[in-house]
Design an enzyme around this catalytic site. Structure first.
Site, PDB file in Angstrom:
ATOM      1  N   ARG A   1      68.620 -46.453  84.039  1.00 41.45           N
ATOM      2  CA  ARG A   1      69.860 -47.052  83.564  1.00 41.45           C
ATOM      3  C   ARG A   1      69.522 -48.292  82.745  1.00 41.45           C
ATOM      4  NH1 ARG A   1      71.650 -42.895  84.174  1.00 41.45           N
ATOM      5  NH2 ARG A   1      73.411 -42.173  85.431  1.00 41.45           N
TER       6      ARG A   1
ATOM      7  N   GLU B   1      74.229 -49.101  75.325  1.00 42.50           N
ATOM      8  CA  GLU B   1      74.079 -47.811  74.640  1.00 42.50           C
ATOM      9  C   GLU B   1      75.403 -47.106  74.396  1.00 42.50           C
ATOM     10  OE1 GLU B   1      73.234 -44.267  77.676  1.00 42.50           O
ATOM     11  OE2 GLU B   1      71.638 -45.757  77.735  1.00 42.50           O
TER      12      GLU B   1
ATOM     13  N   HIS C   1      68.523 -41.609  75.141  1.00 40.99           N
ATOM     14  CA  HIS C   1      68.980 -41.020  76.397  1.00 40.99           C
ATOM     15  C   HIS C   1      68.772 -39.499  76.388  1.00 40.99           C
ATOM     16  CE1 HIS C   1      71.716 -42.177  79.959  1.00 40.99           C
ATOM     17  NE2 HIS C   1      71.092 -41.048  80.269  1.00 40.99           N
TER      18      HIS C   1
END
Length: 332
Positions: free
Chosen positions: A236, A265, A297
C-alpha cells in the site's frame, strides 16, 4: 436475479468477470469504467450490490447514499479494504466482502522483478542497447546470494516472497505480529523491526495499511537502516512517506527504491496519463532518480490472479444472495 454494478471496470476486468459469470446466471452485471466516488455514486441507483476495486472511494457518505438506494452488498475485487468505512457499512446493514488471496505469487514475483531491475539496472540497459550503447559502466550490480532480505509482513504474499528469496540463497529476516511456522522451517528468521532495519540490505513491504503501519518508512526508520538500502513496496502506498524517501534518496540512505504503489495513486494509476500534466510534484520528482523504478500497481496483474479475483468476487455475491456464511465477509 441480483443486479450488480461493477465500478472501476477496465476491459480486462469485464472479460474475466463475463467469463466467470457464465457459471452464475443469477447475477446480472453492469460494467462502469468510472471509479465509485461521491460524484459517481448515483450510477449505483437501482442495483442490489456493487463490485469495487482498490481505489474506489467507499466512505461513510457514499455508503449512506448506497444504503438509501437499495444497495445491500459490496464485493471488493481486492484484498485490501482501507478504502472502505466498515463501521458505516455495518451500521447501514451493507455486507462487505473481499478477495484475500488472489494468486499471492503474482505480487511476490513482481516484488522480485523490481529487486532484479534495480540491482542489475535492466531498465537502463534496455534503453542503452536500443541506442547502440553497449558500455557497461554504470550498470554494476551485486549478487543476491548471501544478502540479507528483510520482509515486513508474512501473510500469503510475504510468505511467497520469502520463499523465493530463500531460493536465491538469501538470509531472510521477517517481522510480523504472527510468525509463520512454514517460513521458520525454511530457515527464515523472525526478529524485531529494529534488527530488521539494521541488518537488511533489501527491505520489502508486504503488510496491510493501518494506523500502526501508516508511513512505516519514514526519516526515523530510515535512519536505522544501512546506507544504500533497497526499499521495495508492492503493498500500500501510504506505507512509505514519499517526501522523506526522496530526502533519503538525495542523502544516499536509500540506494534503490522500487514502488508498485503510491500514496496519491488514486489520481493517476490505472489510467493513461501520457498526454496529461501530472499535478504531483513529489511523484514527478521521484521519477527523475535513476535508482527509482515505479510501476502502476501491476503487481497483481497476471491472468491467474484476474481469473481468481473474478471467480471469488462472484462467489462472494452468490453467498450474499443465498445468505450463506463466508470467511471473506469483513463486517459480520
Amino acid at each position: 436475479m441480483m443486479k450488480v454494478a461493477v465500478f472501476s471496470c477496465k476491459p480486462y476486468d469485464q472479460r474475466t468477470l463475463s467469463e466467470a459469470a457464465v457459471h452464475t446466471p443469477s447475477l446480472a452485471l453492469t460494467y462502469f469504467e468510472s471509479r465509485l466516488s461521491p460524484e459517481t455514486m448515483s450510477l449505483a441507483n437501482g442495483f442490489d450490490a456493487i463490485a469495487c476495486f482498490v481505489n474506489d472511494n467507499i466512505d461513510r457518505h457514499v455508503i449512506e447514499y448506497l444504503a438509501r438506494h437499495g444497495v445491500r452488498a459490496i464485493a471488493l475485487r481486492c484484498a485490501g479494504f482501507n478504502n472502505v468505512d466498515l463501521y458505516a457499512a455495518k451500521a447501514a446493514n451493507i455486507k462487505v466482502y473481499h478477495v484475500p488471496d488472489y494468486s499471492p505469487t503474482s505480487v511476490a514475483e513482481h516484488a522480485v522483478a523490481l529487486i532484479m531491475t534495480l540491482n542489475r539496472k535492466t531498465h537502463r540497459a534496455y534503453h542503452r542497447v536500443k541506442e547502440g550503447n553497449f558500455a557497461l559502466e554504470g550498470l554494476l550490480g551485486f549478487n543476491l546470494q548471501s544478502r540479507t532480505i528483510g520482509c515486513i509482513g508474512t501473510g500469503r504474499i510475504g510468505q511467497a516472497f520469502c520463499s523465493i528469496m530463500r531460493g536465491f540463497g538469501c538470509r531472510v529476516l521477517c517481522y510480523d505480529i504472527a510468525p509463520n511456522d512454514a517460513l521458520i522451517s525454511q530457515g527464515c528468521e523472525y526478529t524485531d523491526l529494529e534488527t530488521l532495519y539494521a541488518e537488511s540490505d533489501i527491505i520489502s513491504l508486504h503488510c496491510p495499511l493501518n494506523a500502526s503501519t501508516h508511513h512505516l518508512i519514514n526519516s526515523q526508520s530510515l535512519a536505522k537502516m544501512k546506507d544504500g538500502v533497497m526499499i521495495i513496496n508492492t503493498s500500500r502506498g501510504a506505507l512509505v512517506n514519499a517526501q522523506q524517501a526522496i530526502d533519503a534518496l538525495y542523502s544516499g540512505k536509500i540506494g534503490y527504491l522500487g514502488l508498485d504503489v503510491y500514496e496519491q495513486e488514486n489520481a493517476i494509476f490505472f489510467e493513461d496519463m501520457s498526454s496529461n500534466i501530472i499535478h504531483d510534484s513529489v511523484f514527478q520528482l521521484m521519477l527523475t532518480f535513476p535508482n527509482v523504478v515505479v510501476t502502476g500497481h501491476q503487481g497483481y496483474f497476471t491472468q491467474e490472479a484476474l481469473d481468481h479475483i473474478a471467480a471469488t468476487t462472484l462467489e462472494n455475491l452468490t453467498h450474499f444472495e443465498e445468505d450463506k456464511p463466508s470467511p471473506r465477509l469483513l463486517n459480520p
